[in-house]
Design a protein around this motif. Structure first.
Motif, short mmCIF file in Angstrom:
data_model
loop_
_atom_site.label_atom_id
_atom_site.label_comp_id
_atom_site.label_asym_id
_atom_site.label_seq_id
_atom_site.Cartn_x
_atom_site.Cartn_y
_atom_site.Cartn_z
N PHE A 72 0.35 -1.03 0.32
CA PHE A 72 0.17 -0.02 -0.07
C PHE A 72 1.18 0.87 0.16
O PHE A 72 1.75 1.11 0.84
N TRP A 73 0.69 1.90 -0.98
CA TRP A 73 1.78 3.51 -0.70
C TRP A 73 0.46 4.29 -1.94
O TRP A 73 -0.25 4.12 -2.33
N ALA A 74 1.68 5.36 -1.70
CA ALA A 74 0.85 6.86 -2.01
C ALA A 74 1.60 7.72 -3.40
O ALA A 74 3.17 7.60 -2.11
N ASN A 101 -2.43 1.13 -4.20
CA ASN A 101 -2.03 3.45 -4.72
C ASN A 101 -3.44 3.28 -3.80
O ASN A 101 -4.27 3.52 -3.74
N TYR A 102 -3.24 4.16 -2.48
CA TYR A 102 -4.18 4.48 -1.42
C TYR A 102 -4.42 6.14 -1.27
O TYR A 102 -3.63 7.35 -1.73
N LYS A 103 -5.70 6.13 -1.23
CA LYS A 103 -6.17 7.12 -1.16
C LYS A 103 -5.93 8.11 -2.25
O LYS A 103 -5.54 9.62 -1.46
N ASP A 104 -5.71 8.16 -2.84
CA ASP A 104 -4.34 9.22 -3.67
C ASP A 104 -4.82 9.67 -5.37
O ASP A 104 -6.42 9.22 -5.81
N LEU A 110 0.34 8.29 -11.15
CA LEU A 110 0.86 7.95 -12.40
C LEU A 110 2.20 9.32 -12.43
O LEU A 110 3.00 8.34 -13.08
N GLY A 111 2.42 10.55 -11.84
CA GLY A 111 3.47 10.88 -12.15
C GLY A 111 4.48 10.64 -11.60
O GLY A 111 5.96 10.74 -11.44
N ILE A 123 -0.93 -3.04 -10.67
CA ILE A 123 -1.78 -2.03 -9.53
C ILE A 123 -3.10 -1.47 -9.25
O ILE A 123 -3.50 -2.20 -10.64
N GLY A 124 -3.32 -0.60 -8.53
CA GLY A 124 -5.07 -0.75 -8.79
C GLY A 124 -4.71 0.56 -7.45
O GLY A 124 -4.28 0.67 -6.83
N ALA A 125 -6.12 1.16 -7.93
CA ALA A 125 -5.81 1.90 -6.89
C ALA A 125 -6.96 1.27 -5.80
O ALA A 125 -8.36 1.21 -6.09
#
Length: 179
Positions: A72-74, A101-104, A110-111, A123-125
């Motif tokens: 889990f990352w952001a 991708n957490y709460k982003d 993507l950047g 990956i997923g959001a």
């Protein structure tokens, strides 16, 4: 002569009770590790939305007979930026890492990957944070090591540093793969 009330013993008893709680916390095997109710149980469902132009994943990848990591990352998370080289090192060693991708914001995520590289197999959001909640996420970054049968083997809270790679992550992966 009046006898003192037993209520006078309440403050010292409370003080020693608090000391006992702190001592138990400090004397456990790994005092820095946060407990996880998920370890030893099947991983909760994967509930992510696709990120544009990135490989997407679902529950099936956690039950494919291989050890995997779910990270889990952001993009707004400074420790996530610090752990990114460690994730790239694991990916270079053919470790399957699935990114959440957490709460982003999509553009920011993507950047971040365009700037630092993409170590994720897919990956997923998790825009709403619901998947993180179901997994017992304390905050980002947080990584779960998933066994070949989909069982959560280890939860690692915080950035994966070189020390964490050497002392915790790689040994846990090796134990799970029987190496």
């Amino acid at each position: 002569m009046a006898r003192p009330s037993l209520l006078i013993l309440v403050p010292p008893a409370m003080f020693f009770g608090v000391i006992a709680v702190f001592a138990i916390g400090l004397l456990r095997e790994h005092p820095d590790n946060l407990p996880s109710a998920r370890v030893g149980k099947l991983a909760p469902p994967v509930m992510v939305k696709p990120l544009p132009s990135k490989p997407f994943f679902g529950d099936d990848v956690l039950h494919q007979g291989r050890v995997t990591l779910v990270n889990f990352w952001a993009s707004w998370c400074a420790p996530c930026r610090a752990e990114h080289p460690s994730l790239k090192a694991l990916a270079a060693d053919s470790v399957l890492i699935y990114g959440v991708n957490y709460k982003d914001k999509t553009a920011n995520a993507l950047g971040f990957l365009a700037e630092l590289g993409d170590p994720f197999s897919a990956i997923g959001a998790d825009e709403s944070g619901k998947m993180g909640l179901n997994w017992g996420l304390y905050g980002v970054p947080e990584t779960y090591i998933i066994g070949p049968d989909g069982t959560v083997l280890k939860r690692f809270a915080g950035p994966i540093t070189q020390r964490a790679l050497d002392l915790e992550i790689r040994p846990a992966i090796a134990a799970a793969t029987g190496q």
